[in-house]
Design an enzyme around this catalytic site. Structure first.
Site, PDB file in Angstrom:
ATOM      1  N   GLU A  17       0.819  -1.212   0.000  1.00  0.00           N
ATOM      2  CA  GLU A  17       0.000   0.000   0.000  1.00  0.00           C
ATOM      3  C   GLU A  17       0.853   1.261   0.000  1.00  0.00           C
ATOM      4  O   GLU A  17       0.509   2.264  -0.635  1.00  0.00           O
ATOM      5  CB  GLU A  17      -0.948   0.007   1.205  1.00  0.00           C
ATOM      6  CG  GLU A  17      -2.072  -1.023   1.118  1.00  0.00           C
ATOM      7  CD  GLU A  17      -1.628  -2.445   1.411  1.00  0.00           C
ATOM      8  OE1 GLU A  17      -0.472  -2.636   1.842  1.00  0.00           O
ATOM      9  OE2 GLU A  17      -2.437  -3.372   1.184  1.00  0.00           O
ATOM     10  N   PHE A  69      -9.022  -3.016   1.518  1.00  0.00           N
ATOM     11  CA  PHE A  69      -9.899  -2.593   2.614  1.00  0.00           C
ATOM     12  C   PHE A  69      -9.323  -1.283   3.141  1.00  0.00           C
ATOM     13  O   PHE A  69      -8.103  -1.123   3.183  1.00  0.00           O
ATOM     14  CB  PHE A  69      -9.922  -3.630   3.751  1.00  0.00           C
ATOM     15  CG  PHE A  69     -10.724  -4.861   3.422  1.00  0.00           C
ATOM     16  CD1 PHE A  69     -12.041  -4.987   3.852  1.00  0.00           C
ATOM     17  CD2 PHE A  69     -10.170  -5.888   2.676  1.00  0.00           C
ATOM     18  CE1 PHE A  69     -12.789  -6.125   3.541  1.00  0.00           C
ATOM     19  CE2 PHE A  69     -10.914  -7.027   2.357  1.00  0.00           C
ATOM     20  CZ  PHE A  69     -12.222  -7.140   2.794  1.00  0.00           C
ATOM     21  N   HIS A 111     -11.283  -5.426   8.974  1.00  0.00           N
ATOM     22  CA  HIS A 111     -12.025  -5.413   7.713  1.00  0.00           C
ATOM     23  C   HIS A 111     -13.322  -4.663   7.977  1.00  0.00           C
ATOM     24  O   HIS A 111     -14.350  -4.944   7.383  1.00  0.00           O
ATOM     25  CB  HIS A 111     -12.288  -6.831   7.207  1.00  0.00           C
ATOM     26  CG  HIS A 111     -11.035  -7.566   6.796  1.00  0.00           C
ATOM     27  ND1 HIS A 111     -10.168  -8.127   7.688  1.00  0.00           N
ATOM     28  CD2 HIS A 111     -10.491  -7.807   5.571  1.00  0.00           C
ATOM     29  CE1 HIS A 111      -9.160  -8.695   7.045  1.00  0.00           C
ATOM     30  NE2 HIS A 111      -9.337  -8.515   5.746  1.00  0.00           N
TER      31      HIS A 111
HETATM   32  C1  LIG Z   1      -1.423  -4.839   4.172  1.00  0.00           C
HETATM   33  C2  LIG Z   1      -2.485  -5.710   3.612  1.00  0.00           C
HETATM   34  N1  LIG Z   1      -2.914  -5.502   2.354  1.00  0.00           N
HETATM   35  C3  LIG Z   1      -3.889  -6.270   1.829  1.00  0.00           C
HETATM   36  C4  LIG Z   1      -4.445  -7.276   2.557  1.00  0.00           C
HETATM   37  C5  LIG Z   1      -5.566  -8.145   1.967  1.00  0.00           C
HETATM   38  N2  LIG Z   1      -5.073  -9.512   1.770  1.00  0.00           N
HETATM   39  C6  LIG Z   1      -5.271 -10.471   2.704  1.00  0.00           C
HETATM   40  S1  LIG Z   1      -4.486 -11.907   2.321  1.00  0.00           S
HETATM   41  C7  LIG Z   1      -3.933 -11.272   0.851  1.00  0.00           C
HETATM   42  C8  LIG Z   1      -3.071 -12.114  -0.025  1.00  0.00           C
HETATM   43  C9  LIG Z   1      -1.865 -12.566   0.718  1.00  0.00           C
HETATM   44  O1  LIG Z   1      -1.047 -13.319  -0.085  1.00  0.00           O
HETATM   45  P1  LIG Z   1       0.198 -14.087   0.521  1.00  0.00           P
HETATM   46  O2  LIG Z   1       1.037 -13.164   1.320  1.00  0.00           O
HETATM   47  O3  LIG Z   1       0.854 -14.793  -0.590  1.00  0.00           O
HETATM   48  O4  LIG Z   1      -0.448 -15.111   1.551  1.00  0.00           O
HETATM   49  P2  LIG Z   1      -1.465 -16.290   1.197  1.00  0.00           P
HETATM   50  O5  LIG Z   1      -2.837 -15.722   1.407  1.00  0.00           O
HETATM   51  O6  LIG Z   1      -1.236 -16.747  -0.169  1.00  0.00           O
HETATM   52  O7  LIG Z   1      -1.162 -17.327   2.202  1.00  0.00           O
HETATM   53  C10 LIG Z   1      -4.342  -9.950   0.691  1.00  0.00           C
HETATM   54  C11 LIG Z   1      -4.023  -9.106  -0.461  1.00  0.00           C
HETATM   55  C12 LIG Z   1      -3.985  -7.439   3.879  1.00  0.00           C
HETATM   56  N3  LIG Z   1      -4.485  -8.375   4.686  1.00  0.00           N
HETATM   57  N4  LIG Z   1      -3.001  -6.654   4.370  1.00  0.00           N
END
Ligand SMILES: Cc1ncc(C[n+]2csc(CCOP(=O)(O)OP(=O)(O)O)c2C)c(N)n1
Ligand SMILES: [Mg+2]
Lengths: 326, 326
Positions: free
Chosen positions: B62, B85, B129
């Site tokens: 972000e 979010f 969220h």
């Molecule tokens: C700072 C932040 N940005 C966006 C999100 C929304 N979000 C939750 S899980 C996710 C994907 C995460 O991917 P990864 O780090 O590869 O973990 P995985 O879910 O594949 O285990 C996103 C974009 C978040 N939780 N925190």
């Protein structure tokens, strides 16, 4: 050599890994059914495909060591001593759950168990774990801290800042990347441009490894090595484990963006199945023993579900309790 | 011909479509917004029409998303970036409050950019969220903040935000996404930033509110109508700047003011508006200013806690009764 991946993994450990992975898998399967039945409010994220990493890496730790698990780390909580009942109470938002209904999913923390309660913001709590490692160093306490991150979360500044600082300060810290090849709908090609995420270790001045994250014994032995190194003052290590997210991002996500062949191919490599086959091949486990174990775990999970469903929510007016420590 | 009804979500997409067609410098960037269409499907279809240069899937970062948007805006682009979010905007705090917000004041270079922030609770989504974090930014000169409550305003305010030469934080309410439905707004539906809307006229008391609480306040006003009270409801629509003229005029007219917002009470938007009314219309008031806001805790998960936490039609109606009988 047949014993290639069993180096350093004696029979008891291999069986303990299996038990915790099986618990994780069966527990998550139950959660999925509960979500579909409307028992779980809000979102739900499961770690299917990730069992060997959350369980394998955490199993290398000793009492007093601390982890910062991810949103797919139910297995890591179990290894650290969380019970199925405690996990169910937390996930259902009950008053008796770890966050007393304040927070959702597996966000509970316990310094007694050595688990940092994660926030949703990706990347944030591995940094917190590095802070625990700093305290261990200052206090000359013989413990280590371990942060877990997804592949997607390695794009946050937190990841780089933490690894740089941990390396400069030679902290007893291990960063585990759970590279499940997806971050929501985003594949690695849109997330990072280096060949392997562990290559970044060079730039932080620490060792880095990329390993198969479906092989729990390989995860265990590799991480074990890094933990020993950290504990003896050798500093941090970065370990990238390659897995595949075998479900949608959340229970609400059908994951239409995941190629069918990819899912099929990786479903054949479910880490729990792979490990079980090895144990049976070695004569360390029989089908009958595995079935009995499954029955025992299932009964424990059912007890947890029954108990947690009957347990009350916190009452509304208790909302204001616990904003500040005494 | 039956009038075409669209949802709040579709109104946001419609505004993006129209502005991207009108001005080739407008582009979107964020996590999973391309082929996937974003977590809430707001950018669905944009990639197909505008291509990868203008509908950009970014890694999870972000801070860099917002920082790059600031830079692109300096070079003539009009970025519209999506936070998955609103809660995650905290990762980009420095770029917003210290860079984007001060650039024009310091060196006379406008920063035309929009940050879209899916916000709000009431959905059992837990502490991260569900946030309404507009007040974090309300304190920052140089930013504009809008928070539409209707389909028409969701459309018209986004169009204004995109055309504005300042950084605009556009808070879109998740609870309203698919619940608010209205006629498709005309393409020239431009809602001026800084102008409130009288959502209901009345003479006995005024509710000053915005976003998700407009509907709740209107419901409360309807209840009180049956009790013989005429309640005026002002939908602020813009929070920074907010419409002093309309609010003060209404305060002078009804002499009783209730501030209602879903964000927590302390240091909220309502506090500033109350202080301004006390400063500028004190002698017109027949009762002390009152506030109905969420309690000062993180957003809780368990339903009884979240219900207790948030304002409701009943809580607003009760406050209005006591205000009117003062
Ligand atoms: C700072 C932040 N940005 C966006 C999100 C929304 N979000 C939750 S899980 C996710 C994907 C995460 O991917 P990864 O780090 O590869 O973990 P995985 O879910 O594949 O285990 C996103 C974009 C978040 N939780 N925190
Ligand atoms: Mg991932």
């Amino acid at each position: 050599m047949a014993a290639k991946t069993t180096v350093g993994v004696p029979r008891e450990t291999a069986l303990a890994l299996y038990e915790k992975m099986l618990l994780t898998r069966l527990f998550e399967h139950r959660l999925d059914l509960m979500y579909k039945g409307g028992d779980i409010l809000g979102g739900m994220l499961l770690g299917t495909g990730n069992e060997a990493v959350s369980v394998g890496a955490t199993s290398t730790l000793s009492k007093g060591d601390i982890i910062a698990p991810t949103h797919r780390g139910i297995g890591a909580h179990f290894v650290k001593g969380e019970t199925p009942r405690g996990m169910m109470l937390q996930i259902l938002g009950r008053a008796e759950g770890g966050t007393r209904g304040r927070d959702n999913t597996q966000h509970q923390g316990s310094m007694e168990l050595g688990v940092i309660g994660m926030i949703s913001h990706l990347g944030a709590t591995p940094t917190t774990a590095a802070g625990c490692a700093l305290a261990f160093k200052i206090k000359k306490q013989n413990n280590v801290a371990m942060g877990f991150t997804g592949d997607g979360a390695t794009s946050l500044g937190d990841f780089h800042e933490t690894l740089n600082m941990a390396s400069v300060m030679k902290l007893p810290f291990i960063m585990i990347i759970e590279n499940n090849q997806w971050a929501y709908s985003t594949p690695p090609s849109k997330q990072y441009a280096c060949a392997k995420l562990a290559d970044r270790a060079t730039s932080y001045g620490m060792p880095g490894f990329t390993i198969d994250g479906t092989d729990v014994e390989l995860v265990y032995t590799t991480v074990r090595h890094a933990v020993d190194r950290a504990r003896s003052g050798g500093g941090p290590t970065l370990i990238e484990t390659i897995t595949m997210r075998l479900r949608g991002h959340s229970a609400a996500d059908g994951a239409p963006y995941v190629p069918k062949e990819m899912l099929e191919e990786w479903s054949k490599k479910h880490p729990v199945d792979l490990h079980k086959a090895k144990l049976i091949e070695r004569g360390w486990l029989t089908e009958a023993e595995s079935a009995a174990l499954e029955d025992r775990i299932t009964a424990e999970i059912e007890e947890a579900v029954e108990y947690a469903k009957r347990a009350p929510y916190p009452e509304g007016p208790t909302l204001l309790e616990g904003v500040y420590a005494d | 011909m039956a009038e075409q009804l669209i949802t709040y979500v579709d109104a946001i997409r419609q505004a993006l479509l129209e502005e991207m067609r009108r001005d080739e410098n407008v582009f979107c960037m964020g996590e999973d917004i391309g082929a996937f269409g974003g977590a809430f499907k707001i950018t669905k279809g944009l990639l197909e029409e505008f291509g990868e240069d203008r509908v950009i899937d970014s890694p999870i970062c972000e801070n860099a998303i917002i920082g790059l948007a600031v830079g692109a805006s300096l070079c003539g682009m009009r970025p519209v970036v999506e936070m998955q979010f609103a809660d995650f905007v905290s990762n980009g705090f420095n770029q917003i409050v210290n860079n984007a917000a001060t650039t024009y004041y310091r060196w006379r270079q406008p920063v035309p950019m929009v940050i879209r922030l899916p916000s709000g609770g009431g959905l059992s989504a837990g502490p991260w969220h569900s946030q309404n974090n507009e007040a974090w930014f309300f304190h920052v000169p140089g930013l504009k903040i809008v928070a539409p409550s209707t389909t028409a305003d969701a459309h018209g305010l986004l169009k204004s935000a995109i055309r504005d030469n300042n950084p605009v934080l556009y808070f879109e309410n998740k609870y309203l996404y698919r619940r608010e439905k209205d006629a498709l707004p005309p393409e020239d539906n431009i809602v001026e930033i800084g102008k409130a809307r009288i959502a209901r006229e009345g003479s006995d008391a005024t509710v000053v509110t915005y976003a998700s609480m407009v509907q709740r306040s209107l419901e409360a006003a309807e209840l009180l109508e049956k009790e013989g009270l005429e309640i005026e409801v002002i939908d602020l629509r813009s929070l920074l700047p907010w419409d002093r003229q309309s609010v003060l005029a209404s305060a002078k007219k009804t002499s009783r003011i209730l501030m209602v917002h879903e964000a927590t009470k302390t240091g909220g938007i309502g506090a500033e508006i109350a202080a301004s009314i006390a400063e500028e219309a004190f002698e017109y008031l027949d009762a002390p200013l009152r506030r109905v806001c969420s309690h000062d805790t993180p957003v809780p998960y368990a339903p009884p806690l979240e219900e207790f936490f948030m304002p409701s039609t009943e809580k607003i109606a009760d406050a209005l009764r006591s205000l009117c009988s003062y």
